[in-house]
Motif scaffolding. Structure first.
Motif, PDB file in Angstrom:
ATOM      1  N   ALA A 260       5.534  -1.063  -4.366  1.00 50.74           N
ATOM      2  CA  ALA A 260       6.738  -1.307  -3.483  1.00 50.74           C
ATOM      3  C   ALA A 260       8.048  -1.002  -4.199  1.00 50.74           C
ATOM      4  CB  ALA A 260       6.787  -2.658  -2.766  1.00 50.74           C
ATOM      5  N   GLY A 261       9.103  -0.683  -3.462  1.00 55.40           N
ATOM      6  CA  GLY A 261      10.298  -0.416  -4.085  1.00 55.40           C
ATOM      7  C   GLY A 261      10.798  -1.727  -4.875  1.00 55.40           C
TER       8      GLY A 261
ATOM      9  N   THR B  54       1.331   4.094  -4.616  1.00 58.30           N
ATOM     10  CA  THR B  54       2.794   3.403  -5.073  1.00 58.30           C
ATOM     11  C   THR B  54       2.939   2.210  -5.010  1.00 58.30           C
ATOM     12  OG1 THR B  54       3.637   4.499  -3.633  1.00 58.30           O
ATOM     13  CG2 THR B  54       3.635   6.123  -5.143  1.00 58.30           C
TER      14      THR B  54
ATOM     15  N   SER C 164       6.998   3.066  -7.919  1.00 60.60           N
ATOM     16  CA  SER C 164       7.333   3.170  -6.636  1.00 60.60           C
ATOM     17  C   SER C 164       7.740   4.455  -6.134  1.00 60.60           C
ATOM     18  CB  SER C 164       8.551   2.383  -6.461  1.00 60.60           C
ATOM     19  OG  SER C 164       9.755   2.998  -7.271  1.00 60.60           O
TER      20      SER C 164
ATOM     21  N   GLN D  92       9.769  -2.818  -7.807  1.00 59.43           N
ATOM     22  CA  GLN D  92       8.921  -3.535  -8.686  1.00 59.43           C
ATOM     23  C   GLN D  92       9.186  -3.086 -10.083  1.00 59.43           C
ATOM     24  OE1 GLN D  92       5.312  -2.874  -6.126  1.00 59.43           O
ATOM     25  NE2 GLN D  92       4.782  -4.998  -6.670  1.00 59.43           N
TER      26      GLN D  92
ATOM     27  N   PRO E 116       7.399   4.725  -1.786  1.00 60.26           N
ATOM     28  CA  PRO E 116       6.956   3.391  -2.172  1.00 60.26           C
ATOM     29  C   PRO E 116       5.784   3.087  -1.271  1.00 60.26           C
ATOM     30  CG  PRO E 116       9.429   3.565  -2.228  1.00 60.26           C
ATOM     31  CD  PRO E 116       8.955   4.856  -1.513  1.00 60.26           C
ATOM     32  N   SER E 117       4.961   2.387  -1.850  1.00 61.35           N
ATOM     33  CA  SER E 117       3.820   1.599  -0.813  1.00 61.35           C
ATOM     34  C   SER E 117       3.056   2.709  -0.177  1.00 61.35           C
ATOM     35  CB  SER E 117       4.625   0.511  -0.129  1.00 61.35           C
ATOM     36  OG  SER E 117       5.319  -0.381  -0.923  1.00 61.35           O
TER      37      SER E 117
END
Length: 594
Positions: free
Chosen positions: A366-367, A364, A293, A369, A336-337
């Motif tokens: 997602a937060g 990156t 992330s 994961q 993230p993402s």
């Protein structure tokens, strides 16, 4: 700062009128080359040398090192604080109140800097008080320079207010810590060192090398240092300030620096250095991998160069990020993402830069994961560079670190913590520890290879090797859930080990459990998996937008978009035997490949 030419010309004319070398001063050197020329010069500048006391240097500096060339204000001309293009950050007067003394920061006081460290000759006379290579410099910067050799700096650990630098050498042939003055004074430094190894050539065999001096009269310097100083000698020719200083030194102690009077002597003794103008080839095959992330790993194929590649500059979205010496790196501190674009540029010791590598995108996770980097520590927040061993404490990324019996002046990739007989310990971190990666290096040649011990919550979790080469180690399958304390212990008495680029993956019960308890409507089969086919049963499978497969260290193996759009089967494409995690936006589950 402004250069005042008219007053300078008056000063120069004054000195030239009564302080030039006698017309016959260098007669004994006429027609000689190589070692014979060096020895003849040694005899010339030894004859007539009248040593003064060390304390008298401050009196000598009034005539040898007054600023009659930049501000023209008669202040102390300090090569570590002088700014030839603007205003000096601070100025010293030739008064006892400006002399060190104690200091805590730049601008506190000035002292006497042995351009060739006095520790190499045991502070013996007449070297100890020879004004031809001892300059007045800021105490704090002098302390940072310490007894390191002079060279070209790649990764910096300290920069003075005028731009003088301490850091990892990128001078060809040497990779230790070096000090680099600003361009305006590189030739000055080179010619002072040439003077030293010529004046004292008969004593060099009894001096320590300090990774710079040779142990014989000729050539008198280690090859790497000689090549670097010859290059600086050519790039920064003799200045009016040096001529004036040489004349004043001659009056003060009766001998001269021949490499200021006759710059051509350097080439006649040691030859002309090869000027490197060829850039390295571009790094190739740059790829991104192992996203988390907040981080993405990079790797690429090494560049080639006619002399040698000294480092790689990494760029993130067109902006410089960091310089590394290897062909891998982890870029952290990302959002993230988010998709980022990376490229790499190779450099050699002469500063020649390659064209850029291919641009490699990376996205990156997602937060929240699983897998990837859960936490990082790059040691950029450690206390200011110091060679003294003490307990160091700092905070970064909301984690407080404590390093006992440690120093802060060593580098690997940027700043590093160096531990002697102590340990590095984190405060309590959340999220658990799945695996841990760290880079180690021995910076001092007297130490030998060995191992550090990694503990998580007081329990041994593995060993971390160290050697003279920068070594990156990953310890997998630590798998400690919940709160954790990371501790790296150096139990090998007396060995000094640098630690850098510490990172770890998270670990939680959910990540290795079966179907999430709050998502009971999904199941996987068969488990263990056979024939590379994993089936999923559950409601609205076709609405799942993404499936990802991780190994138990948290490494992302594969991402599958719209995995159940046409069937409830995932083709594992020949995964090797082992334990894995299937993570989707609806559930997470553990499975085994038999």
């Amino acid at each position: 700062m402004k250069r005042h030419l008219f007053p300078f010309l008056l000063v120069l004319a004054f000195f030239n009128a009564w302080a030039q070398a006698p017309a016959t001063y260098y007669n004994a050197a006429a027609g000689l080359t190589g070692a014979n020329l060096k020895t003849a010069l040694s005899q010339i500048i030894t004859t007539g040398h009248i040593p003064k006391t060390y304390n008298n240097l401050y009196n000598g500096y009034v005539s040898t090192d007054s600023d009659n060339f930049y501000e023209n204000d008669g202040s102390v001309l300090d090569i570590y604080s002088e700014n030839p293009a603007g205003t000096d950050p601070y100025v010293y007067q030739h008064t006892s109140s400006s002399q060190c003394g104690n200091y805590s920061s730049e601008g506190d006081c000035y002292n006497r800097e042995h351009i060739v460290p006095q520790s190499l000759f045991g502070s013996a006379m007449p070297m100890y008080s020879d004004i031809n290579f001892i300059r007045p410099t800021d105490g704090k910067v002098n302390g940072y320079r310490s007894n390191f050799p002079f060279g070209k700096v790649g990764i910096t650990s300290y920069i003075s207010q005028n731009g003088s630098k301490l850091g990892t050498s990128v001078s060809t042939g040497y990779s230790g810590t070096v000090f680099e003055p600003i361009d305006a004074f590189k030739g000055d430094v080179a010619r002072m060192i040439f003077y030293f190894v010529t004046r004292y050539e008969s004593q060099l065999s009894g001096f320590s090398s300090g990774n710079m001096l040779g142990n014989s009269a000729y050539p008198g310097l280690q090859t790497w240092e000689l090549n670097q100083l010859l290059a600086w000698h050519l790039a920064d020719p003799v200045s009016p300030m040096e001529i004036s200083r040489n004349n004043a030194s001659y009056i003060y102690q009766g001998n001269r620096n021949p490499f200021i009077d006759h710059p051509e002597y350097a080439a006649q003794i040691w030859g002309t250095p090869v000027v490197d103008t060829q850039a390295p080839t571009a790094p190739a095959n740059l790829i991104t991998s192992n996203p988390s992330s907040n981080s993405i790993s990079l790797s690429w194929t090494a560049s080639t160069d006619n002399i040698g590649v000294t480092g790689y500059d990494i760029y993130k979205d067109g902006t410089f990020y960091v310089t590394v010496t290897g062909t891998t790196a982890t870029v952290s501190g990302l959002n993230p993402s988010t998709t980022y674009n990376f490229y790499v540029v190779a450099k050699d010791a002469a500063g020649n830069a390659s064209t850029a590598s291919n641009t490699a995108p990376g996205t990156t996770l997602a937060g929240g994961q699983p897998g990837g980097s859960c936490g990082t520590e790059d040691f950029s927040n450690i206390p200011a560079a110091s060679s003294s061993y003490a307990t160091q404490t700092w905070t970064s990324n909301n984690i407080t670190w404590t390093a006992t019996d440690s120093r802060t002046d060593q580098t690997i990739v940027g700043k590093a913590i160096n531990i002697r007989n102590g340990n590095l310990t984190s405060s309590t971190i959340s999220g658990g520890v799945g695996s841990l990666t760290v880079t180690t290096k021995i910076p001092f040649s007297s130490d030998t290879a060995g191992n550090l011990t990694l503990q998580i919550n007081g329990t041994n979790a593995g060993t971390i090797p160290f050697s003279a080469a920068a070594t990156t180690t990953t310890i997998s399958n630590i798998n400690v859930a919940g709160n954790a304390v990371i501790k790296i212990i150096n139990s090998e008495t007396g060995k000094r080990i640098s630690i850098d680029d510490l990172s770890w993956t998270c670990y939680s019960v959910l990540a290795t459990g079966e179907i999430s308890k709050d998502k009971p409507s999904f199941s996987i089969y068969p488990n263990p998996v056979k024939n590379n086919e994993l089936f999923v049963k559950g409601e609205n499978l076709n609405r799942i937008s993404k499936a990802q497969i991780y190994d138990f260290s948290g490494k992302l193996i594969e991402t599958i978009e719209n995995p159940f759009k046409h069937s409830n089967k995932i083709d594992l494409k020949g995964l090797v035997k082992g334990n894995y995690i299937l993570k989707t936006d609806a559930f997470a589950a553990k499975f085994i490949v038999d």
